[in-house]
Design a protein around this motif. Structure first.
Motif, PDB file in Angstrom:
ATOM      1  N   TYR A  47     -37.603 -30.017  47.248  1.00  0.00           N
ATOM      2  CA  TYR A  47     -36.266 -30.322  46.723  1.00  0.00           C
ATOM      3  C   TYR A  47     -36.262 -31.681  46.023  1.00  0.00           C
ATOM      4  O   TYR A  47     -35.659 -31.822  44.942  1.00  0.00           O
ATOM      5  N   MET A  48     -36.926 -32.682  46.604  1.00  0.00           N
ATOM      6  CA  MET A  48     -36.960 -34.001  45.971  1.00  0.00           C
ATOM      7  C   MET A  48     -37.683 -33.937  44.634  1.00  0.00           C
ATOM      8  O   MET A  48     -37.283 -34.601  43.673  1.00  0.00           O
ATOM      9  N   TYR A  49     -38.749 -33.138  44.552  1.00  0.00           N
ATOM     10  CA  TYR A  49     -39.443 -32.965  43.275  1.00  0.00           C
ATOM     11  C   TYR A  49     -38.521 -32.286  42.265  1.00  0.00           C
ATOM     12  O   TYR A  49     -38.498 -32.646  41.079  1.00  0.00           O
ATOM     13  N   TRP A  50     -37.760 -31.286  42.748  1.00  0.00           N
ATOM     14  CA  TRP A  50     -36.821 -30.598  41.848  1.00  0.00           C
ATOM     15  C   TRP A  50     -35.728 -31.559  41.370  1.00  0.00           C
ATOM     16  O   TRP A  50     -35.350 -31.549  40.186  1.00  0.00           O
ATOM     17  N   ALA A  51     -35.212 -32.396  42.288  1.00  0.00           N
ATOM     18  CA  ALA A  51     -34.160 -33.346  41.920  1.00  0.00           C
ATOM     19  C   ALA A  51     -34.674 -34.352  40.889  1.00  0.00           C
ATOM     20  O   ALA A  51     -33.959 -34.705  39.937  1.00  0.00           O
TER      21      ALA A  51
END
Length: 261
Positions: free
Chosen positions: A185-189
């Motif tokens: 999720y952090m990579y996506w954000a």
């Protein structure tokens, strides 16, 4: 800042030693190992912060917590083996400390890495950027209250009640969401903010950033697998106990199943 430091130093050890004094008067049948285990579990509450606290919380509140938690885990280990009658555990010594480190090596390494690597990075190398991602990393502790509640319920002999089953589901869900799914999720954000596809994000980050995330993620996956195995053993034990009690079950004796940790 000094107030935050005082809170970190006082709150966790204070809760721990308070429960160590109170619980024996309530549960008189408990051993020292039982009291220390529950005291440690009750006192592991963490808070989520943002903005300027993203830095000051880490050093003035996080450092006392991590230091205290290592000490509390050692005491839990020490009294657990002392109650079992191990001759090396009649008093504290380098041998008992060494035994604790070897038995809980991954957890100890996790805490020491947070103290010696993650905290300096948070304080000195991120140049006051990335509060959002620091806050995301704080979310990894969201599963801790459920893990601790599970230990307490087992200690109270409530492992067969519905609350323990619901809590077990919350442990798996919160652990997976906040300690494993959090990283993609952090990579996506990050990619969403800069207009980068998810699969390209690792190539836009430094090697040290990717390796750091991988080093944090790897033990989380390992612990999640252990939790799944533990949940399966509990389910299998309860299912076999029900089959044994059922009048339609086979008259042949069912082999004993070792009690889950």
């Amino acid at each position: 800042m000094l107030q935050v430091l005082v809170c970190g130093v006082v709150v966790f050890p204070g809760l721990f030693f308070t429960f160590r004094k109170v619980l024996p008067s309530i549960f008189k049948q408990w051993t020292d190992a039982d009291v220390v285990l529950v005291s440690e579990s009750v006192s592991v509450c963490r808070s989520l912060v943002s903005h300027w606290l993203a830095t000051y919380f880490v050093i003035w509140y996080g450092v006392p917590y991590m230091s205290y938690d290592i000490f509390a885990m050692y005491l839990s280990h020490y009294y657990r083996f002392r109650v079992k009658g191990h001759k090396d555990y009649k008093s504290h010594s380098l041998r008992t400390v060494n035994s604790f480190v070897r038995k809980e090596f991954l957890l100890v390494l996790h805490h020491i890495a947070l103290l010696t690597i993650l905290l300096p990075v948070t304080l000195f190398f991120r140049k006051d950027q990335g509060d959002y991602f620091i806050g995301c990393l704080f979310l990894t502790e969201l599963s801790t209250p459920f893990v601790s509640l599970g230990k307490i319920l087992i200690q109270l002999g409530m492992q067969d009640c519905w609350l323990h089953k619901v809590n077990g589901g919350m442990v798996l869900l919160s652990f997976f969401m906040c300690r494993i799914a959090l990283f993609p999720y952090m990579y996506w954000a990050y990619g969403s903010h800069y207009g980068i596809p998810l699969y390209s994000v690792p190539f836009h980050l430094s090697l040290s950033t990717n390796l750091g995330n991988l080093c944090i993620l790897a033990p989380q996956v390992y612990w999640f697998v252990l939790l799944c195995h533990k949940g399966y053993r509990l389910y299998k034990r309860q299912r076999d106990a029900q089959n044994q009690a059922s009048p339609l079950s086979s008259p042949e004796p069912v082999s004993d199943i070792s009690k889950a940790d």
